[in-house]
Motif scaffolding. Structure first.
Motif, PDB file in Angstrom:
ATOM      1  N   GLU A 722      -5.524  -6.608  -6.057  1.00 42.92           N
ATOM      2  CA  GLU A 722      -4.646  -5.589  -6.626  1.00 42.92           C
ATOM      3  C   GLU A 722      -5.110  -4.148  -6.388  1.00 42.92           C
ATOM      4  N   PRO A 723      -6.432  -3.873  -6.499  1.00 40.66           N
ATOM      5  CA  PRO A 723      -6.848  -2.473  -6.283  1.00 40.66           C
ATOM      6  C   PRO A 723      -6.438  -1.947  -4.909  1.00 40.66           C
ATOM      7  N   LEU A 724      -6.401  -2.812  -3.911  1.00 39.68           N
ATOM      8  CA  LEU A 724      -5.957  -2.346  -2.593  1.00 39.68           C
ATOM      9  C   LEU A 724      -4.522  -1.843  -2.677  1.00 39.68           C
ATOM     10  N   ARG A 725      -3.733  -2.586  -3.385  1.00 41.01           N
ATOM     11  CA  ARG A 725      -2.328  -2.223  -3.544  1.00 41.01           C
ATOM     12  C   ARG A 725      -2.195  -0.869  -4.254  1.00 41.01           C
ATOM     13  N   ALA A 730      -0.574   4.860  -3.979  1.00 39.84           N
ATOM     14  CA  ALA A 730      -0.867   6.297  -3.927  1.00 39.84           C
ATOM     15  C   ALA A 730      -0.396   6.862  -2.597  1.00 39.84           C
ATOM     16  N   ALA A 731      -0.652   6.128  -1.526  1.00 34.50           N
ATOM     17  CA  ALA A 731      -0.243   6.618  -0.209  1.00 34.50           C
ATOM     18  C   ALA A 731       1.277   6.680  -0.101  1.00 34.50           C
ATOM     19  N   GLU A 732       1.937   5.820  -0.889  1.00 40.46           N
ATOM     20  CA  GLU A 732       3.404   5.857  -0.895  1.00 40.46           C
ATOM     21  C   GLU A 732       3.924   6.983  -1.774  1.00 40.46           C
ATOM     22  N   GLU A 745      -0.718   7.240   6.268  1.00 41.33           N
ATOM     23  CA  GLU A 745      -0.250   6.097   7.049  1.00 41.33           C
ATOM     24  C   GLU A 745      -1.346   5.057   7.173  1.00 41.33           C
ATOM     25  N   ARG A 746      -2.553   5.548   7.426  1.00 44.02           N
ATOM     26  CA  ARG A 746      -3.645   4.609   7.602  1.00 44.02           C
ATOM     27  C   ARG A 746      -3.883   3.796   6.324  1.00 44.02           C
ATOM     28  N   ILE A 747      -3.847   4.463   5.192  1.00 45.98           N
ATOM     29  CA  ILE A 747      -4.083   3.750   3.929  1.00 45.98           C
ATOM     30  C   ILE A 747      -2.987   2.710   3.705  1.00 45.98           C
ATOM     31  N   LYS A 748      -1.749   3.108   3.991  1.00 53.11           N
ATOM     32  CA  LYS A 748      -0.645   2.149   3.819  1.00 53.11           C
ATOM     33  C   LYS A 748      -0.864   0.928   4.703  1.00 53.11           C
ATOM     34  N   ILE A 896     -11.800   1.096   4.855  1.00 54.25           N
ATOM     35  CA  ILE A 896     -11.751   0.715   3.434  1.00 54.25           C
ATOM     36  C   ILE A 896     -13.123   0.896   2.791  1.00 54.25           C
ATOM     37  N   THR A 897     -14.145   0.417   3.475  1.00 55.15           N
ATOM     38  CA  THR A 897     -15.484   0.424   2.864  1.00 55.15           C
ATOM     39  C   THR A 897     -16.430   1.432   3.481  1.00 55.15           C
TER      40      THR A 897
END
Ligand SMILES: Nc1nc2c(c(=O)[nH]1)N[C@H]1C(S)=C(S)[C@@H](COP(=O)(O)OP(=O)(O)OC[C@H]3O[C@@H](n4cnc5c(=O)[nH]c(N)nc54)[C@H](O)[C@@H]3O)O[C@H]1N2
Ligand SMILES: Nc1nc2c(c(=O)[nH]1)N[C@H]1C(S)=C(S)[C@@H](COP(=O)(O)OP(=O)(O)OC[C@H]3O[C@@H](n4cnc5c(=O)[nH]c(N)nc54)[C@H](O)[C@@H]3O)O[C@H]1N2
Ligand code: SF4
Ligand code: SF4
Ligand code: SF4
Ligand code: SF4
Ligand code: SF4
Ligand SMILES: [Mo]
Lengths: 942, 290, 255
Positions: A722-725, A730-732, A745-748, A896-897
């Motif tokens: 869920e945290p990824l979502r 946020a990116a949305e 875009e990259r985060i999405k 991500i990391t």
């Protein structure tokens, strides 16, 4: 018949005494018996009682005696007298050394503690060093995990509350099919070998997935010579096949994972894609019996895998729906991925079939009743005897986090995590991401940081950003560029500090990390950054303090050297608070203790921190009256209390009625008890608690008793994270904290809550047609990074390192063994000797890691083959990707990391005339310790 | 094998020395007095010099006497005995020749026999080794004997006999080379049998056990370039046979005689260098080298 | 002493499993460590920190690539890599013993161990020449021949706990690829292992009759072209998500 034969003494005295401590020739931390003769170290062998190695010992461990006696050992504190990078030093006293450091560090603490960056390498006292850094008040602390294998660690913890290596291990006793991805050696060095030996003795099967067939992959019954960076695709194709055939563990998925958890299906909602939670915040599932939406842990609930919930015209569906949709898609069909992965489609199908056969047709049952967290009792423990292990081969890519996640999802779909024959956690794991701390970065001059530096973020709110939204940490960990950088980004510290981005620092304090050589990308650039001066002629990084035990390359780049002891001369603590030595069946911790006293003016670094902490008046290091709190590290290990009843060591604490384990008060005799017990403490997991640990009440209760948790905390495996979502949301455009536009875009794309595969970033920044070849490194089993070369025995095994080329590339380039080739990447070029290897992916070249040495380092002669023929691949790798024309320099890391993407490297190869020595060559360093002897006839007693 | 100068010198010089002693022993009209002294001195210098040189190859030369103990099994031990025997008997023989102008023929014959035996035992040190198929042939003993006797003949000034014997020795040498090139292959030892992995497929050495060198590689594995070797073989043959015969064919003079000897010795030295350098010990197979 | 015993009471030796050896060199270094400190002179190293380091080792690990021949069933077999530890094989017909001129080399009557009596050795090197396996190294500092002693000073050593009375290399091998025992006794664990796994001799044509045996690697990469003998491909229950979820529902009903 011979007339007579000599009479020999077949029972000579072996030693005067055996002292049992913990090896530190690598981070595996095996138990060793140090045989002493005449007060000297005579022979080192494995400790048979030790939970990690059960008596065996690797080459490095057996060569410890040569490390201890290496001529490269530092002799006393050093003050730089020549320019940085020259290696010219004078030896000074400890008082002088500490009196040099204090005036650098004290004013910083009182005004701007963030101007101290304290980073440690592969040390094993992070709970202590971070405690020091936290009390100092700087947010800039981390160890080396960010460039090592943080993808593996975070993917595991976010998905299932633990990862491979120290967090868990295959069930070697029961597994029937073992699949190993991208591992040359790993930290669990001896246990993996012991495990493979056990499997082989039983005649069970090993499949190695690796572009290179050496070591574990050489003994594997089957070798999958995959194209680097494509494991995610291969794994998801296996998932595709297993789903299509219905070969997944439905019971397990329904009961113990979030597959039945219902997701918000409303595209307009700011919570779209998040779990439907009840008022207590618990994720909800549909109960098959009632059809009702209830919290996942409701007693008696039968979570419905295909559950859906219709409300206000919107259908909210379970995670399982998404899984089916995503992975049954033809893009994951074996045919679709075969070429990219370099694995025939048939082979993928066949591997899936074999996994399914072993998991379901050869399932095992252990007659051990157990009760789960919902109160349901199960008569047996069902085993899916397929086990997996993976390490940096899948981790050290820019798509590594998602690839590691994909592998865990595969394991979970099979029901092979925490079940007999599968993968098992080692206490204190399992531990879901939610119970780990979150990162802290609030700086108050003259005061400690507001909490631990590192941790797990659960959404944008947890990022380490300043009020202006800029990175709070020098390494830009926990920012939009790499939100889940749970281990920090040590590989970015020097370049960021040099660039003054996000800000300038004053003192760089490093411990046990050879940043001026093999542990940096862009090695030459790093050396330049460390020596660069500003317009006033001052160094851009004003002060560098470094603790090493040996004359490494990095020593030459520091202003002040705090020489450490060897591992046989100091106290250490391998703590359950940190990175312990547990096994799936047992919680264990261990110590090192001075089996010999130092014969020179060196001090254990942790003891030095106790002293320095007191001189700086750090809370936690001084008593109320201002006096030094811990005389040395041994004192700290014994007397430090983290939370009531919990200290660094769990064994032999003081209970109400005598000695106890786990929770208890300080026991002054604790270290002696450890020494008497062989240097370690073990507490076995109760029989009924051996498997199903995250959900097994017996285990949860035991863990509370041991002090791992304060209360039972069962949880579900997170197929969907869920945290990824939340970052995608946020990116949305949802929420207060918003990513910068260039990252949206990259985060999405990459922060998908169900694993995906995307091409390694270097493929998008570098022309794959110009640089068609993948270039990798591997750990040699007998060497530990740069340390091995100072060891008279080990350096004979690996004194230089050819670049291994597949037969095809040898032919294409007209190369023969011993020829030289120029290897270039978008960043640089090296000229090195080559050798042919047939058992190698045909587009991959590789070499042994960290064999190449800088001339003059490690007390080696300047003509040492390590310097003249050896080389580093690091010169070809940059911490930033090449410019792409968008005006930005993207980091060569997982988005991500922040994990350094060592293995994304692409190169081209041309035959070259043999140079006098491998290129690039650097000037020789002046050795601060002289050189070694011309002959060794080492024998302690005659 | 490592072409150690001490061993090359030893086999060449002692071969020549014992060859000369052989001829002196069987010579019906052996020289006497100072002439005999000169001949024997040369022979002893060569034989003893060679033997002494060989001790330089020992790790513990001070214990060299222990080498006499194992005559029952060891050719090296037998060689020690044969050499000492030959040198003693012929020493006595020479003593009477030099100082009493008396030839005790029995001693001469016995000594000559022991001299030949010494050369034979030397040859067997090599010829017994299965590990070096090129050496492990009866022809190796023939080669050593032929070379020693031809060289001895040359040195003792037997011009016409020497010419014939040099021709024979040269021929044997060429034959030995010719057939030796097949020896390793014919022995049946190869990487497949060395590793036992031949049943799976074609075996190739990958990483050696260590990146540096070691005693085994220095001692047993010496790789001479093939072209290099055939050139050296030609040079050796010319020096040990063709040139000396040519020099002997022109009317005899001491200068030419001396040149013939020097040329022959040089040729044998080259041949012996090749004897070791080209040996191909089977242990090289483990390193993927031959 | 250079005569070989006509028979030995036991045939102690090693069995090395080439299927399991991961090539870690642990046995190499533990051997170096034990034998540097124990039996005879230390195993010396020359130029240990210099340009050309080299030293005496009694056990070394090679590695080989083997390219299986293509067959119609396996047209493109993958190359294999095999790690290959090698030390003295304690041959029954040990040529290294019979060549020795001093009697320093000998084979023990009671257990067949081949040893060098260092105080008799003149360092002539002949035994190393006679050994086909490269199992003997002349120590450059001491000038005497060194070789694997089968840890004769461990296996009977009453100062060691019973369980430690085995060679250092066997005790340390993390993968369990080395086994020690009496190969003269057909009932011993090592003999059994040799019988089961087809243990083999190295260079049998040399006639040395090695006591040590090697267990060959098991067949590898069976998948190549042999799909039918292994698990057949999986039967699909559905080709697309809807069908799959339908199947899931049905299956869950039945549970
Ligand atoms: N090309 C390439 N580069 C890589 C990698 C790769 O796979 N490929 N791997 C990366 C990874 S994962 C890692 S973890 C890094 C490792 O890189 P480093 O952590 O830099 O590893 P070492 O070279 O061992 O350096 C550690 C330093 O610690 C010192 N040291 C050893 N023992 C002691 C001691 O007891 N006390 C103190 N104070 N110091 C000691 C050593 O002398 C050495 O200078 O390398 C990274 N670099
Ligand atoms: N002896 C020894 N042990 C060590 C160390 C050491 O230096 N020496 N270092 C320690 C440290 S710090 C670490 S981080 C661990 C790391 O332990 P490992 O994870 O074993 O690290 P590497 O040696 O980098 O091996 C990476 C492996 O991944 C493979 N690989 C690379 N790319 C891919 C890919 O895309 N797919 C697949 N399937 N495989 C790939 C490489 O061929 C290589 O075999 O080892 C630890 N243990
Ligand atoms: S694996 Fe080897 S080096 Fe690492 S701790 Fe264990 S014995 Fe020591
Ligand atoms: S292996 Fe070599 S040294 Fe050992 S007994 Fe056989 S021939 Fe002798
Ligand atoms: S080196 Fe020593 S043991 Fe070997 S043959 Fe010569 S004397 Fe015997
Ligand atoms: S048996 Fe002993 S001497 Fe022989 S290889 Fe093993 S450790 Fe070395
Ligand atoms: S210790 Fe064992 S696994 Fe390692 S190289 Fe030696 S035999 Fe092989
Ligand atoms: Mo690492």
């Amino acid at each position: 018949m011979p007339a007579s034969q000599p009479v020999i003494d077949t029972s000579p005295k072996v030693s005067d005494e055996v002292r049992k401590t913990t090896c530190y020739m690598c981070a595996c931390r095996c138990g060793i018996n140090v045989h002493m003769k005449d007060g000297k170290v005579a022979y080192i062998e494995g400790n048979r009682d030790h939970p990690v190695n059960r008596g065996v010992l690797c080459a490095k461990g057996s060569a410890g005696i040569m490390q201890h006696n290496a001529p490269s050992r530092l002799r006393a504190p050093l003050r730089r007298v020549g320019p940085r990078g020259s290696g010219e030093f004078e030896e000074i006293s400890w008082d002088e050394a500490l009196e040099t450091a204090v005036p650098w560090l004290k004013p910083l603490r009182d005004t701007a503690p963030e101007k101290l960056a304290f980073f440690t390498g592969r040390d094993q006292s992070q709970s202590f060093t971070s405690f020091w850094a936290q009390n100092y008040g700087t947010p800039n602390y981390a160890a080396h995990g960010g460039f090592c294998s943080v993808n593996m660690a975070t993917a595991g913890i976010y998905t299932m509350g633990g990862a491979f290596w120290e967090f868990g291990a295959p069930d070697w006793e029961h597994t029937k099919l073992f699949m190993i991805f991208g591992v040359a050696e790993d930290h669990d060095s001896n246990p993996i070998k012991m495990g493979i030996g056990k499997i082989k003795a039983r005649g069970a099967k090993v499949i190695g997935v690796n572009p290179i067939r050496t070591g574990y992959n050489a003994v594997a019954d089957e070798w999958v010579g995959i194209t680097p960076g494509t494991d995610g695709l291969f794994i998801l194709a296996l998932v595709h096949e297993l789903l299509k055939a219905g070969k997944i563990d439905l019971d397990y998925l329904a009961c113990f994972t979030n597959a039945p958890v219902i997701l918000n299906g409303d595209p307009k909602s700011p919570e779209h894609g998040l779990f439907l939670r009840d008022d207590d915040g618990k994720p909800q599932v549909i109960d098959r019996k009632t059809g009702k939406l209830v919290p996942f842990d409701t007693p008696g609930v039968q979570p419905d895998l295909t559950g859906h919930f219709r409300h206000a015209g919107i259908t909210h569906r379970s995670v399982m729906h998404l899984i089916a949709e995503r992975y049954l898609d033809p893009q994951y069909a074996p045919e679709a991925v075969a070429e990219r992965c370099g694995i025939p489609a048939d082979r993928i199908r066949q591997t899936a079939a074999e996994i399914a056969r072993v998991a379901f047709d050869e399932a095992i049952e252990i007659d051990q009743p157990w009760t789960d967290f919902r109160g349901d009792t199960h008569a047996k423990m069902i085993g899916r005897p397929v086990s997996f292990h993976a390490m940096r081969g899948i981790s050290a890519h820019s798509n590594g986090f998602q690839t590691c996640r994909a592998l865990h999802v595969l394991q979970i779909l099979l029901g092979s995590v925490e079940t007999p024959g599968g993968f098992r956690f080692k206490p204190p794991y399992p531990k879901p991401a939610t119970v780990h701390p979150k990162p802290h970065c609030k700086v108050t001059p003259g005061a400690p940081l507001d909490g631990p530096h590192l941790g797990f973020v659960h959404g944008p709110d947890d990022l380490c950003l300043t009020d202006e939204g800029t990175p709070a940490r020098i390494d830009k960990a926990f920012t939009w560029e790499n939100p889940m950088s749970a281990h920090g980004l040590m590989h970015m510290v020097i370049s960021n500090a040099h660039a003054g981005d996000p800000y300038k620092i004053d003192t760089l304090f490093l411990y046990m990390a050879n940043m001026a050589w093999n542990s940096s990308m862009n090695t030459r650039g790093v050396m330049e950054m460390l020596t660069d001066t500003d317009e006033n002629g001052d160094y851009v990084i004003p002060h560098i303090i470094y603790s090493d035990a040996y004359s490494s390359e990095m020593v030459a780049y520091a202003d002040l050297i705090l020489p450490d002891t060897t591992y046989l001369e100091r106290h250490d603590c391998i703590s359950l608070l940190d990175r312990p030595i547990c096994e799936p069946d047992a919680a264990a911790d261990a110590i090192r203790w001075p089996v010999v006293e130092p014969d020179r003016d060196v001090r254990g670094f942790q003891s030095v921190l106790c002293d320095l902490g007191a001189r700086l008046d750090l809370p936690g290091f001084v008593n109320d009256d201002g006096s030094q709190k811990y005389a040395d590290y041994a004192d700290y290990i014994t007397n430090h209390i983290r939370k009531p009843g919990i200290g660094p060591l769990a064994g032999w604490r003081m209970g109400e009625s005598g000695l106890t384990h786990g929770r208890g008060e300080v026991n002054e005799g604790q270290l002696d008890s450890y020494i008497q017990n062989g240097g370690f403490f073990v507490s076995h997991v109760p029989e009924a608690a051996g498997y199903y640990k995250p959900w097994n009440s017996a285990y949860q209760d035991w863990a509370v008793e041991m002090g791992f948790y304060d209360a039972p905390q069962p949880y579900l495996f997170q197929l969907y994270v869920e945290p990824l979502r939340k970052f995608q949301l946020a990116a949305e455009g949802h929420g207060e904290r918003q990513p910068p536009d260039h990252l949206r875009e990259r985060i999405k794309t990459v922060m998908e809550p169900l694993p995906i595969w995307y091409a390694p970033f270097e493929d998008g920044h570098v022309d794959p047609a110009e640089y068609p070849v993948h270039a990798l490194t591997q750990r040699p089993m007998a060497m530990y990074h740069s340390w091995g070369s100072q060891n008279a025995w080990l350096r004979q095994l690996h004194g230089h390192n050819p670049l291994y080329l597949p037969t095809k590339l040898m032919r294409e380039n007209g190369l023969r063994d011993g020829d030289w080739a120029r290897v270039s990447s978008a960043h640089g070029a090296i000229t090195v000797p080559v050798m042919e290897m047939a058992a190698l992916n045909e587009n991959t070249v590789w070499t042994w890691n960290a064999i190449g040495k800088r001339k003059g380092a490690w007390a080696l002669e300047e003509g040492a083959p390590e310097a003249t023929k050896g080389f580093l691949l690091n010169h070809l790798i940059h911490e930033l990707l090449p410019p792409k024309g968008d005006g930005l320099r993207w980091a060569n890391s997982d988005p991500i990391t922040g994990q350094a993407a060592w293995f994304d490297l692409r190169v081209k190869i041309e035959k070259s005339a043999a140079p006098a020595e491998s290129q690039p060559a650097f000037d020789a360093l002046t050795s601060p310790v002289g050189k070694g002897p011309a002959t060794l006839t080492w024998k302690v007693s005659t | 094998m490592h072409p150690a100068p001490s061993i090359i010198l030893f086999t060449t010089l002692s071969g020549l020395g014992f060859g000369l002693l052989f001829w002196l022993g069987i010579d019906a009209t052996a020289p006497t007095g100072w002439v005999a002294f000169a001949f024997f001195a040369i022979a002893y210098l060569l034989a003893v010099g060679g033997l002494l040189s060989s001790t330089r190859h020992l790790g513990r030369p001070e214990r060299a006497l222990k080498a006499f103990t194992q005559w029952q099994t060891s050719w090296l031990s037998r060689e020690a005995w044969a050499a000492v025997g030959a040198l003693t008997v012929l020493g006595l023989y020479a003593y009477f020749l030099v100082f009493f102008d008396t030839q005790i023929a029995v001693l001469g014959w016995l000594g000559a026999g022991l001299a030949v035996a010494t050369v034979y035992t030397t040859s067997m040190i090599y010829a017994q080794l299965k590990t070096v198929p090129r050496w492990n042939r009866w022809l190796t003993s023939v080669l050593f004997l032929a070379t020693a006797i031809a060289g001895g003949a040359l040195l003792s000034g037997r011009v016409s006999i020497a010419m014939v014997l040099l021709l024979i020795a040269g021929g044997i040498q060429a034959w030995w080379w010719q057939t030796g090139d097949r020896a390793l292959r014919d022995s049946g030892t190869d990487m497949a049998s060395a590793t036992g992995l031949g049943k799976i497929g074609e075996v190739r050495a990958f990483e050696p056990p260590h990146t540096g060198t070691n005693y085994l590689l220095r001692e047993m594995v010496h790789v001479v370039g093939r072209r290099h070797a055939s050139k050296l073989r030609l040079i050796a043959l010319v020096l040990m046979m063709v040139l000396p015969i040519g020099l002997l064919l022109v009317p005899f003079s001491h200068v030419f005689g001396l040149l013939a000897v020097i040329s022959h010795v040089a040729g044998v030295l080259v041949a012996r260098w090749l004897f070791f350098a080209e040996a191909e010990h089977v242990v090289g197979l483990y390193y993927g080298m031959r | 002493m250079t005569q070989l015993p006509t028979s030995t009471e036991r045939k102690l030796g090693l069995v090395i499993d080439l299927d399991t050896c991961v090539g870690c060199h642990a046995c190499v270094i533990s051997c170096k460590g034990w034998n540097t400190e124990n039996y005879g002179a230390p195993l010396s190293d020359q130029d240990p920190y210099g340009a050309d380091p080299s030293g005496t080792f009694l056990n070394r690990v090679h590695s080989y690539e083997v390219q299986p021949l293509a067959t119609s069933a396996m047209p493109h077999p993958a190359a294999q890599l095999i790690h290959f530890p090698k030390s003295c094989l304690h041959c029954e017909d040990a040529p290294c013993v019979t060549v020795c001129p001093t009697g320093a080399s000998y084979k023990r009557v009671e257990d067949g161990i081949v040893l060098v009596n260092e105080s008799d050795c003149i360092g002539c090197g002949l035994c190393a020449w006679a050994c086909p396996y490269g199992a003997r190294e002349l120590d450059q500092a001491e000038g005497v021949m060194k070789k694997c002693t089968l840890c004769v000073d461990r296996i009977y050593n009453e100062n060691l706990p019973e369980e430690d009375r085995e060679p250092a290399c066997v005790r340390t091998c993390p993968a369990g690829a080395r086994h020690f025992g009496d190969l003269g006794d057909p009932d011993s664990a090592v003999s059994q292992l040799v019988a089961e796994r087809g243990g083999m001799d190295l260079m049998p044509e040399q006639g040395t009759k090695p006591v040590n045996k090697y267990l060959p690697p098991r067949p590898k990469d069976a998948w190549q072209g042999q799909t039918d003998v292994l698990a057949p491909y999986l039967e699909p229950v559905a080709e697309e998500p809807r069908g799959f979820l339908g199947w899931l529902d049905k299956t869950l009903e039945k549970l």
